[in-house]
Design an enzyme around this catalytic site. Structure first.
Site, short mmCIF file in Angstrom:
data_model
loop_
_atom_site.label_atom_id
_atom_site.label_comp_id
_atom_site.label_asym_id
_atom_site.label_seq_id
_atom_site.Cartn_x
_atom_site.Cartn_y
_atom_site.Cartn_z
CB THR A 24 25.80 89.86 -30.69
OG1 THR A 24 25.79 89.58 -32.10
CG2 THR A 24 26.92 89.06 -30.05
CG ASN A 40 27.99 87.76 -35.96
OD1 ASN A 40 28.77 86.80 -35.94
ND2 ASN A 40 28.04 88.70 -36.89
N GLY A 72 30.90 85.97 -34.30
CA GLY A 72 32.01 86.71 -34.88
C GLY A 72 32.23 88.04 -34.18
CE LYS A 73 27.21 92.36 -34.87
NZ LYS A 73 25.95 93.06 -34.48
CG ASP A 107 21.99 99.70 -34.56
OD1 ASP A 107 21.58 98.54 -34.79
OD2 ASP A 107 21.58 100.69 -35.18
N GLY A 150 26.95 91.24 -46.50
CA GLY A 150 26.23 92.50 -46.56
C GLY A 150 26.76 93.44 -47.63
NE ARG A 169 30.19 94.98 -34.41
CZ ARG A 169 29.90 94.79 -35.69
NH1 ARG A 169 30.81 94.29 -36.52
NH2 ARG A 169 28.71 95.11 -36.16
#
Length: 215
Positions: free
Chosen positions: A8, A10, A12-13, A64, A175, A201
């Site tokens: 990723t 990101n 944050g993930k 995803d 988002g 997630r």
């Protein structure tokens, strides 16, 4: 054990993954894998996991995710990011607002690949971009499917959060968070801790973490 690479851009993930897997168990891997077009999340994540594993040669985790609005036939679904960039969140709400039923789900599919076969379990195993129900009811010495030799199997873990489409509220998140309400509060109105506690997630990571601990 080899390092688990979360693919990723990101961070944050990765921080969210560390909450479920441990701070030393996962590292960020910035790799621009090919994002195929598909009507489901599984094939997209599985393809990315195979491609990323071939790049790094160590265990990888790819996710995803998308917003699925029931009255819109699951739209925008796997195309959520593209729709956000091209159509916009407000227009997605306008479409949903015309519907009497506004139920929706945030869904996430995690795909894990380490180049090895997997033991049978209730979780799905994807081979060659086909999601096959892995093992319920299949004898241990019976092949799970007829995958060709050399195909990289990918383990899939899914998480979902139910909610309702609403007019935009809240200044946080990103988002589609302002138009997705869960238990009376939009995701954009939640602080990070509360949002992560119910996130799609996070629910997928929890399933993965339980399985990975026995891997």
């Amino acid at each position: 054990m080899s390092t688990l690479h979360y693919v990723t851009t990101n961070p944050g993930k990765v921080r969210e993954a560390e909450e479920y897997l441990g701070a030393d168990a996962v590292t960020q891997f910035d790799f621009d894998y090919t994002e195929i077009q598909a009507d489901e999340l599984g094939p997209i994540a599985a393809h990315g996991a195979r491609e990323a594993y071939r790049e790094v040669g160590e265990p990888v985790l790819v996710d995803d995710a998308g917003l699925f609005v029931e009255a819109l036939g699951g739209f925008p679904g796997p195309y959520s990011s593209y729709v956000e960039d091209t159509v916009g969140v407000d227009r997605v709400w306008n479409l949903a607002s015309d519907e009497e039923e506004r139920r929706a789900y945030f869904r996430c599919t995690l795909a894990y690949c380490d180049g090895a076969e997997f033991d049978a379990s209730p979780d799905p195993i994807d081979r060659d971009d086909r999601v096959a129900a892995a093992a319920a009811g299949v004898e241990e010495d019976e092949p799970a499917d007829d995958a060709e030799p050399g195909t990289l199997p990918v383990k899939l873990f899914e998480g979902a959060v139910p909610g309702t489409m609403v007019a935009p509220r809240g200044d946080g998140g990103f988002g589609y968070d302002p138009i997705f309400e869960h238990d009376g509060t939009t995701l954009a109105e939640m602080d990070t801790e509360r949002k992560n506690a119910i996130s799609h997630r996070g629910r997928a990571l929890e399933k993965f973490g339980e399985w990975f601990a026995e891997r």
